[in-house]
Write an enzyme that holds these catalytic residues in place. Sequence first.
Site, mmCIF file in Angstrom:
data_model
loop_
_atom_site.group_PDB
_atom_site.id
_atom_site.type_symbol
_atom_site.label_atom_id
_atom_site.label_comp_id
_atom_site.label_asym_id
_atom_site.label_seq_id
_atom_site.Cartn_x
_atom_site.Cartn_y
_atom_site.Cartn_z
ATOM 1 N N GLY A 179 1.952 0.059 6.088
ATOM 2 C CA GLY A 179 1.364 0.251 4.769
ATOM 3 C C GLY A 179 0.437 -0.920 4.553
ATOM 4 O O GLY A 179 -0.270 -1.325 5.451
ATOM 5 N N CYS A 180 0.502 -1.495 3.397
ATOM 6 C CA CYS A 180 -0.131 -2.796 3.241
ATOM 7 C C CYS A 180 0.941 -3.844 3.354
ATOM 8 O O CYS A 180 0.835 -4.930 2.825
ATOM 9 C CB CYS A 180 -0.830 -2.929 1.918
ATOM 10 S SG CYS A 180 -2.562 -2.586 2.074
ATOM 11 N N GLY A 181 2.071 -3.485 3.961
ATOM 12 C CA GLY A 181 3.110 -4.484 3.993
ATOM 13 C C GLY A 181 4.332 -3.963 4.662
ATOM 14 O O GLY A 181 4.298 -3.661 5.849
ATOM 15 N N CYS A 202 0.864 -1.167 0.000
ATOM 16 C CA CYS A 202 0.000 0.000 0.000
ATOM 17 C C CYS A 202 0.891 1.202 0.000
ATOM 18 O O CYS A 202 0.546 2.236 0.513
ATOM 19 C CB CYS A 202 -0.906 0.033 1.198
ATOM 20 S SG CYS A 202 -2.490 -0.632 0.785
#
Lengths: 296, 296
Positions: free
Chosen positions: B132-134, A133
């Site tokens: 984040g997404c990771g 993201c």
Amino acid sequence: MVRMWLNEPLSFGGQAAAPATPRQPRLSAATAPLTRSIEVVDEYGQRRSIRIPAERPLTVYVDKRELVTLMTLGAHPEWLVLGYLRNQRLVTSLDDIESITVDWDVGAAAVRTRGGLPDLEARTAQRVVTTGCGQGSVFGSLMDALDGITLSPDARLRQSQLYGILRAVREQDSTYKQAGSVHGCALFRGEELLLFVEDVGRHNAIDTIAGWMWLQGGELLRGDDKVFYTTGRLTSEMIIKAAQMGVPIVVSRSGTTQMGLEVAERMGLCAIGRATHTRFLCYTHPQRLVWDTPPP
Amino acid sequence: MVRMWLNEPLSFGGQAAAPATPRQPRLSAATAPLTRSIEVVDEYGQRRSIRIPAERPLTVYVDKRELVTLMTLGAHPEWLVLGYLRNQRLVTSLDDIESITVDWDVGAAAVRTRGGLPDLEARTAQRVVTTGCGQGSVFGSLMDALDGITLSPDARLRQSQLYGILRAVREQDSTYKQAGSVHGCALFRGEELLLFVEDVGRHNAIDTIAGWMWLQGGELLRGDDKVFYTTGRLTSEMIIKAAQMGVPIVVSRSGTTQMGLEVAERMGLCAIGRATHTRFLCYTHPQRLVWDTPPP
């Protein structure tokens, strides 16, 4: 927070403990609450109590040398660290790791190796800031790893199995259902759920699965008969990590990105997205999917 | 792909060009398609054509020294690079940058500084891999930056303005509506939309806004009267970046994480999540929100 030693791989709610293989690393079994209750004010100005996922920094030290700090939900920190080292190709053999000790009181994961990691410095020098993201960090040139990987050309998934996978994920009890704001990843053999992992970062979730597979070894380490499910987008890193694990079929509730698509196409990996209930889109290598159960 | 020189800040569809300030960096205006059409196979085995967002690597060179590779949609690469340098605190004054030249043919952004960047090496040494997404990478100890920041204690947002913000975002024409799989971020003054940015990574989107604000200068660089909107989760980095921009109110369509909440609480930042139509949850500092328009 609880700390203990295990002499065999951690087992996981719903999963059977796997047979210990020789020279398994010693892993702590650090635990911490996965959600917490907070008070919020809603659109009516009313105070309400809701749950949010935990998120805690975990600084990884390899032989006392600081490597990286991961922000994680904290459900399976030892598997996460192991999978992170594996997926970043910093460790090539489970045998190289003597122990991983996680201590939440100090937010540290101490990795002890047998004989050190060669050129750790060099391997962690190059940074590629990737999508996730945002600006997910992938050390080294992960893309290089792909050249050495050939995914089983024979791997197939039946549409009926895909629907079984989506059903299993729907029915899974999860932190997401309690608190939202986490990504879920799961490893399947056909439609059999082997492991379901959630984390605030979806890369942590897939790394955790990679670490678990490594520990289990044998049939469970094989990727060619496995299917990987993620709630997150099929970004290039997600596809690369699945390919590194030898998993030829990846299913996502979300969509894909151009790089993810290109890597999947190149790797012969079947990427399936927008998968919910009976709906899905097969982005790449549809020959791996057997349309045996058209939706009503 | 098109390249040209601009002698004043780039203007953006819907936004007015800002007044040029002295010693503006020269920016290229590299353009590239934001979506592409691909063929997929749906759940009925039918071939269909859909659009997906573009995603391209952009390697940033500072005075010919490679810094980082960002994966981006590519809508505003020069603002992205500028904002990245600003938010990573690698550049402290716009004046230090002579030019940013993006060339999509080689996927490179050449940053030329006036007199180099002090201890770039040291500042990019430490890695924190964040949510984040990771595993979003934030160089240096961004948290340290917070100690120097005080958000305006007087900043307020009326519920009616919040609803105006949500309406503006709903009505915004977007890559998301065409192709999905991108994050949107927007900068508002009250309910006035100043800039809407999408990217495959939401950190890129906020960095792009930071770069744009820097270029505009003056009233538009001020954060205290601004509201930041993101489709992504309110993770700690998102809150930190908003705070670095001096923006005291952040609105998200998604939820929050524990670290995001803790940073917002500590910074006096009003974090609002789960915001769609007339619904929302105010996570922190509700005194900044004026409940003047309860939903029907």
